[in-house]
Design an enzyme around this catalytic site. Structure first.
Site, short mmCIF file in Angstrom:
data_model
loop_
_atom_site.label_atom_id
_atom_site.label_comp_id
_atom_site.label_asym_id
_atom_site.label_seq_id
_atom_site.Cartn_x
_atom_site.Cartn_y
_atom_site.Cartn_z
CB CYS A 19 -0.92 0.02 1.23
SG CYS A 19 -0.02 0.13 2.80
CB CYS A 92 45.03 -3.39 0.61
SG CYS A 92 46.75 -3.05 1.00
CG ASP A 508 6.92 -29.92 5.35
OD1 ASP A 508 5.73 -29.89 5.71
OD2 ASP A 508 7.31 -30.48 4.32
#
Length: 813
Positions: A19, A92, A508
């Site tokens: 939005c 460096c 899972d």
């Protein structure tokens, strides 16, 4: 040059924009990042155009946007990996990165000191030659690196630098030893000093020392002058500059004392040739040892690369021809002889054998292969002979993708590294000021003004920031390399840091904690159907599905010699089931929630440990099939290992309450949620995160892509050759859930190792710079001899690297 000429526009893809309020918050978060001049976010394209100046830090922007809830990814341009020359310290690396990011052709650049390379993103149409010319002028030439899958070896691997460093050190040591013996031997053994004076005289002794030291500085030590002097001339001094100033000052002073002693006060007519020579020799020794250690830290990639054979036997028109790997193309037929390594990914056409896939899966037992089975590059054949067709070559093979992932992980930079780079960028100039002030103050006010040179040289040498620059990247190099050997691949640098802070791991179920190979244990038709008809219809609906439950139903139908019903159309509903047209009627098959959402009345059943697949034709309910899936042998050990570390373990599954609760009880999981769609899993993870928990989700990497992305750390389980590379932040190649605990241990120990390195590197400089500046001498103690300063500086870098190498002894959890 006016500052606004250094402005650069960068484009990012922005997640989670829904939005106008999101746009405003994302723009505000972007604008608050240091170095961002302005930011404009487009809701329609989900893109942000960010104008930055020289102070921009891409890592800080990434962290800020993740914290704000709007993660970003750079878009546009092309990514390139280059070797960066002349990098010897953290200063460096910082200057090389700054120089790259200042180029208009470069959108993003990250430099890794340990690997001596940079990952850059070039603007569309950018001329790489202009980048190469600009970096050469900056003193850090870049060279594009070949991808690992096509190059025989990396042209800038750490082990390649050890041979010239070893030669340089040995030459320097041979030339320095006589100087050291002449000078320090006389101090230690007065009789030896008197003998030298009587035999050779002062001038001849100094002349020999001058010749030998000059040979050291401008022979093996010329690398310091070649790199350090241009840096000084550009007003950007670095480590080599400190060595040049320190050793050079000692050499110049001693040379003047040797050839023009009258210009030096009699109290200061001392030579420091041995200090200049020993400084260079010890630093070369440190670099050689450091290079060897870095080579060991990078052994993981070399080990993976070594798994590829150099040639393969291509079969054309019945004739076998040995060809280089680069000549193979998809579709080529390849002969694999007993004991050989698979050259490229392929599918067996002819023959049977057993193949050792431990390098991919970690499983010690060889796997049977016959016609139709896949084979993977780098795996080892047993005693049989195969003919297989190449299905993936070059960068597309599983091995090449794993090598690329390990390289990406090793090149990653944690947020703390950006702070270190900024510190080291200003550290060397500060050291120069301290050295000048300390030497000047001692010259003006000290009790022994002649010691001012010793103090100045000691400060310059002791303060080289090598250890600071190496502290983080060398630990990442060793840790991620060892993780890869243990079957844990870190795809994203953030995961290496975030995983150590995870407080909840959600798994899972199917294919993650269970084998993912369920079997039909019961068929329960209604009075409107019979077992054979129900199984025939279910098998027909599932014929086009790749779901493990579908394969189990088809397998049961084949076992009963039933022919699946012919399907006219098929639609899979993620997390629900399938819809198929059979003989003009709509057949729905799936979970209870799915059928009920489709308007089918499903009668109640007793919840049990089996998974139920319900079947309906139109609105008529026909019955259900019960399927059971065995737990993986390592599942209980994985859950126990996590709980022993104080991590909460949860289970998120789309299955019904019965099988989910049964798995949770058997494994000792306290919190389990059943009947969750992928969207619901993601919402649950988001809810945990809102409670302040750090969440890792472990899934198969394909069906759970959304929730893997939502978690703080997404861990994808690969299954054999089917490595879900793009799904998670971390990939467990073998698919064993115990890899989660291993990944967390790698993360924890790597971060602890980095902290140890940083404490040593910073503490060493903080403690010894005042000593080198003469603080102890003012209190009646000794001076810090420049030779000891050089030895301590070299030792600090070597100790940091050796500490990181301890990570290579990690074992799987």
């Amino acid at each position: 040059m006016p500052r606004d000429t250094q402005h650069k526009t960068r484009r990012y893809a922005v997640d989670n924009l829904t939005c106008g309020g999101c746009v405003a918050r994302a723009e505000a978060a972007l604008a608050a990042v240091p170095g961002v001049v302005s930011a404009q976010v487009n809701l329609a394209t989900r893109r942000a155009d960010v104008v930055t100046d020289d102070g921009f830090d891409a890592t800080a922007l990434d962290a800020a946007m993740r914290g704000a809830g709007y993660p970003v990814q750079p878009t546009g341009g092309r990514e390139l990996r280059v070797a960066v020359a002349n990098m010897t310290c953290g200063g460096c690396a910082s200057r090389a990165e700054t120089a790259l990011n200042a180029l208009p052709e470069v959108l993003e650049a990250q430099v890794n000191l340990a690997l001596k390379r940079a990952d850059i993103r070039l603007a569309e149409g950018a001329d790489l030659a202009r980048v190469e010319a600009a970096m050469k002028a900056a003193g850090y030439p870049v060279t594009p690196l070949d991808p690992p899958e096509t190059a025989n070896s990396d042209p800038d691997t750490p082990e390649d630098e050890t041979a010239p460093l070893r030669r340089a050190f040995l030459w320097a040591a041979a030339l320095t030893l006589p100087v050291f013996v002449m000078e320090m031997g006389g101090h230690l053994v007065p009789a030896f000093h008197h003998w030298q004076m009587q035999t050779f005289g002062t001038f001849r002794l100094h002349l020999v020392q001058f010749l030998l030291t000059t040979a050291v500085l401008f022979g093996p030590g010329r690398v310091f002058f070649r790199l350090g002097v241009p840096a000084l001339m550009k007003g950007a001094p670095e480590m080599n500059s400190l060595v040049v100033l320190g050793a050079g000052a000692a050499w110049i002073w001693s040379t003047v004392v040797t050839f023009a002693p009258q210009v030096i006060p009699e109290t200061g007519r001392f030579v420091y040739f041995e200090a200049a020579a020993v400084i260079v020799t010890l630093i070369l020794l440190g670099r050689w040892l450091e290079g060897r250690a870095r080579g060991q830290a990078g052994a993981a990639i070399r080990g993976l690369m070594a798994l590829r054979p150099d040639t393969a036997l291509r079969v054309e028109n019945g004739q076998e021809t040995e060809v280089p790997l680069s000549d193979l193309r998809r579709g080529d037929l390849v002969r694999l002889k007993p004991g050989g390594r698979v050259a490229v990914d392929g599918e067996v056409v002819e023959g049977e054998t057993y193949i050792d896939e431990a390098m991919l899966t970690g499983e010690p037992l060889p796997v049977a292969k016959r016609a139709g089975d896949p084979v993977s590059a780098g795996t080892v054949n047993g005693t049989g002979t195969l003919l297989y067709r190449a299905t993936a070559v070059g960068a597309d093979t599983v091995l090449a993708r794993i090598v690329a992932m390990v390289e990406d992980a090793q090149a990653t930079r944690l947020p703390v590294q950006s702070l270190i780079n900024r510190v080291t960028a200003i550290f060397v100039p500060v050291v120069l000021v301290i050295a000048l002030l300390a030497a000047g103050a001692w010259l003006a006010f000290g009790p022994e003004p002649a010691k001012a040179l010793v103090i100045g040289v000691s400060v310059l040498i002791i303060a080289c920031p090598c250890a600071m620059g190496l502290a983080t990247p060398v630990s990442i190099l060793a840790g991620t390399g060892r993780a890869a050997e243990l079957g844990v691949l870190f795809r994203k640098g953030d995961a290496l840091q975030d995983l150590s802070r995870v407080t909840l791991v959600a798994f899972d179920k199917t294919g993650t904690l269970t084998e993912g190979r369920p079997s039909v244990t019961a068929i329960a038709p209604t009075s409107d159907c019979d077992e054979a008809t129900l199984l025939t219809l279910a098998a027909g609906a599932e014929a086009a599905s790749e779901h493990p439950l579908a394969r189990a139903i088809l397998s049961e139908a084949r076992a009963r010699d039933l022919t699946p019903a012919r399907t006219d159309s098929f639609e899979a509903v993620t997390g629900g089931g399938v819809i198929a047209m059979i003989e003009g009627e709509t057949l729905r098959l799936g979970s209870r929630a799915f059928l009920e959402a489709e308007g089918v009345a499903v009668p109640p059943t007793d919840p049990g440990p089996a998974t139920e697949v319900h079947v309906a034709r139109g609105a008529l309910y026909l019955g259900h099939l019960a399927l059971s899936d065995k737990l993986k042998p390592e599942a209980a050990r994985a859950v126990a290992a996590l709980k022993a570390r104080g991590v909460t373990v949860a289970l998120l599954s789309g299955d019904a309450e019965g099988p989910v609760d049964a798995v949770a009880r058997e494994l000792g999981i306290d919190e389990a949620h059943a009947r969750l769609s992928p969207a619901a899993k993601r919402e649950q993870v988001a809810a945990w995160r809102k409670q302040g928990l750090k969440v890792a989700f472990v899934g198969d990497g394909l069906n759970d892509a959304a929730v893997l992305a939502e978690a703080d750390v997404g861990i994808a389980l690969g299954t054999g050759t089917d490595v879900a590379i793009e799904a998670g932040d971390v990939v467990l190649v073998s698919g064993a859930p115990t890899g989660v605990a291993t990944a967390m241990e790698v993360s924890r120990r790597t971060l602890r190792n980095i902290a140890q390195n940083l404490v040593w590197a910073f503490g060493y400089n903080v403690a010894l710079i005042p000593v080198a500046a003469g603080l102890l001498a003012l209190l009646g103690g000794p001076f810090l001899n420049p030779m000891l300063a050089a030895g301590a500086m070299a030792a600090s870098s070597v100790l940091v690297v050796l500490n990181a190498l301890r990570l290579r002894r990690m074992e799987a959890a």
